[in-house]
Design an enzyme around this catalytic site. Structure first.
Site, PDB file in Angstrom:
ATOM      1  N   SER A 108       0.816  -1.205   0.000  1.00 13.00           N
ATOM      2  CA  SER A 108       0.000   0.000   0.000  1.00 13.00           C
ATOM      3  C   SER A 108       0.853   1.260   0.000  1.00 13.00           C
ATOM      4  O   SER A 108       1.891   1.341   0.658  1.00 13.00           O
ATOM      5  CB  SER A 108      -0.916   0.009   1.225  1.00 13.00           C
ATOM      6  OG  SER A 108      -1.589   1.248   1.344  1.00 13.00           O
ATOM      7  N   TYR A 131      -1.001   6.263  -5.261  1.00  8.41           N
ATOM      8  CA  TYR A 131      -1.972   7.342  -5.362  1.00  8.41           C
ATOM      9  C   TYR A 131      -1.231   8.545  -5.937  1.00  8.41           C
ATOM     10  O   TYR A 131      -0.019   8.695  -5.724  1.00  8.41           O
ATOM     11  CB  TYR A 131      -2.534   7.740  -3.994  1.00  8.41           C
ATOM     12  CG  TYR A 131      -3.471   6.735  -3.363  1.00  8.41           C
ATOM     13  CD1 TYR A 131      -4.771   6.583  -3.824  1.00  8.41           C
ATOM     14  CD2 TYR A 131      -3.055   5.963  -2.272  1.00  8.41           C
ATOM     15  CE1 TYR A 131      -5.629   5.677  -3.231  1.00  8.41           C
ATOM     16  CE2 TYR A 131      -3.915   5.056  -1.676  1.00  8.41           C
ATOM     17  CZ  TYR A 131      -5.204   4.922  -2.158  1.00  8.41           C
ATOM     18  OH  TYR A 131      -6.044   4.021  -1.572  1.00  8.41           O
ATOM     19  N   THR A 157      -4.204   3.376  -8.177  1.00  4.55           N
ATOM     20  CA  THR A 157      -5.579   3.345  -7.672  1.00  4.55           C
ATOM     21  C   THR A 157      -6.288   4.625  -8.115  1.00  4.55           C
ATOM     22  O   THR A 157      -5.840   5.736  -7.803  1.00  4.55           O
ATOM     23  CB  THR A 157      -5.583   3.199  -6.143  1.00  4.55           C
ATOM     24  OG1 THR A 157      -4.984   1.937  -5.816  1.00  4.55           O
ATOM     25  CG2 THR A 157      -6.992   3.230  -5.594  1.00  4.55           C
ATOM     26  N   LYS A 229      -6.279   0.128 -10.850  1.00  5.92           N
ATOM     27  CA  LYS A 229      -7.185  -0.491  -9.883  1.00  5.92           C
ATOM     28  C   LYS A 229      -8.361   0.447  -9.596  1.00  5.92           C
ATOM     29  O   LYS A 229      -8.165   1.613  -9.269  1.00  5.92           O
ATOM     30  CB  LYS A 229      -6.441  -0.791  -8.578  1.00  5.92           C
ATOM     31  CG  LYS A 229      -7.292  -1.430  -7.480  1.00  5.92           C
ATOM     32  CD  LYS A 229      -6.420  -1.801  -6.289  1.00  5.92           C
ATOM     33  CE  LYS A 229      -7.230  -2.442  -5.170  1.00  5.92           C
ATOM     34  NZ  LYS A 229      -8.034  -1.435  -4.421  1.00  5.92           N
ATOM     35  N   HIS A 253     -12.892  -0.610  -4.155  1.00  2.44           N
ATOM     36  CA  HIS A 253     -12.088  -0.149  -3.016  1.00  2.44           C
ATOM     37  C   HIS A 253     -12.590  -0.754  -1.703  1.00  2.44           C
ATOM     38  O   HIS A 253     -12.643  -0.090  -0.671  1.00  2.44           O
ATOM     39  CB  HIS A 253     -12.110   1.380  -2.932  1.00  2.44           C
ATOM     40  CG  HIS A 253     -10.858   1.979  -2.345  1.00  2.44           C
ATOM     41  ND1 HIS A 253      -9.865   2.502  -3.117  1.00  2.44           N
ATOM     42  CD2 HIS A 253     -10.447   2.133  -1.053  1.00  2.44           C
ATOM     43  CE1 HIS A 253      -8.903   2.956  -2.341  1.00  2.44           C
ATOM     44  NE2 HIS A 253      -9.227   2.740  -1.078  1.00  2.44           N
TER      45      HIS A 253
END
Length: 364
Positions: A108, A131, A157, A229, A253
């Site tokens: 992450s 991100y 993402t 994603k 998500h």
């Protein structure tokens, strides 16, 4: 002494007992009414299996590849935030479990261990979630660090232009720790006397102007393959293929963003058909059983990503808990394949499942 879990679902209660309520709610909760959170799992139950018999299933082979990287089973570890809130060893423990299970972990962006700490913890194939902030230089630095430390792909993402309304975090005044990956870049501390400081931080920093055209910018700063994603429609799947990404993840998500978005398993087939085989499709959301993995594969996914069960395993039993969660899902998938007449992953086809749409069509 409590009985050992016999399935993945039973780790959730152990996790609830092991960590503070604020952190459990952060992991377990969804957006607003949590309709999509429930639907992610309920939708699997509306899909039934169509087993074939008198097939030689004396040997079952779960192995497959993702972006050319071999893994022991089509089960990967999804990017989930702040693992040290679940266990002191954090993402390092999760990474070691992934390596032991010979699968791919997606680290992450909001991890509590650094890109470098996870990379040096064990030898394994791993991807990095990205991100994009308003400060594009932050993304560029993290991409370079991931590439330098041997991460094999970026998972961009795209469903968070703003943070979804997670009411449990607001009620709990959820406070996130400083993100170590951002040390020296900028502070994640946000002044807040009520509500979730995570929500405030995200909405101050995330780049809500990110568009399809910006994929070209990302490709210009990295040689790593890019997976998108957060795809839920055929239209967006077509656009993803057009901009030349290496793959997509069908995901809402974990139902933490837009409530009343569809259960991911209910739109998987639409997305797969839209790509026409041009790019691989991965799947995320609601996987709790080996039969769930089987259903996703039958509907066209190349592999599934597992999020909350991994966190619950980590909270309950550390690295061993994560390893056990993955092993349970692998064992259940192996049994499902045997009982369905599928000795290899590639033998799992659309004809092995019956969906709600199939039932409606049969009634016409």
């Amino acid at each position: 002494m409590p009985a050992e879990p016999v399935n993945v679902n039973e780790f959730q209660q152990l996790a609830k007992e092991a960590i503070p309520k604020m952190y459990y709610d952060f992991y377990a909760g969804g957006a607003e009414d949590e309709f999509s959170l429930k639907e992610n799992m309920e939708a699997f139950r509306r899909i039934t299996l169509r087993p074939r018999v008198l097939v030689d299933v004396s040997r079952i082979d779960l192995s497959t590849t993702v972006l050319g990287f071999p893994i022991s089973a089509p089960i990967m570890i999804a990017p989930t935030a702040l693992h040290k809130l679940a266990h002191p060893e954090g993402e390092v423990a999760t990474a070691k479990a992934a390596a032991a299970c010979n699968t791919i972990m997606v680290l992450s962006f909001t991890s509590t261990c650094t890109v470098e700490e996870v990379a040096s913890s064990c030898k394994a194939v791993r991807f990095f979630q990205l991100y994009v902030y308003k400060r594009r230089d932050v993304a560029a630095v993290l991409v370079q660090r991931a590439e330098r430390n041997g991460y094999k792909a970026l998972v961009l993402t795209v469903d968070v232009p703003r943070l979804g309304r997670r009411e449990a975090d607001i009620k709990n005044n959820m406070i996130a720790p400083q993100l170590k990956n951002l040390d020296g870049l900028f502070s994640t501390q946000v002044e807040s006397d009520k509500g979730s400081n995570m929500e405030r931080f995200a909405n101050q920093t995330l780049d809500a102007s990110l568009r399809w055209e910006d994929i070209a910018w990302l490709r210009s700063i990295t040689n790593l393959p890019i997976i998108i994603k957060g795809i839920l429609t055929g239209e967006d799947a077509i656009k993803a293929a057009e901009v030349g990404v290496a793959g997509i993840v069908v995901s809402n998500h974990g139902a933490r963003q837009l409530d009343y978005s569809p259960a991911t398993i209910s739109v998987l087939e639409e997305v797969v058909h839209a790509t026409k085989g041009k790019i691989p499709v991965l799947f995320d959301g609601g996987v709790r059983r080996g039969t769930d993995v089987f259903k996703a594969l039958a509907l066209g996914a190349q592999a599934v990503l597992v999020g909350r069960p991994v966190i619950f395993g980590l909270a309950a039993k550390g690295e061993a808990g994560v390893r056990r969660v993955i092993e349970m899902l692998k064992n259940e998938l192996e049994l499902t394949m045997a009982l369905s007449g599928c000795p290899r992953v590639k033998d799992i086809t659309r004809s092995h499942v019956r969906t709600e749409k199939d039932r409606l069509h049969s009634m016409l």
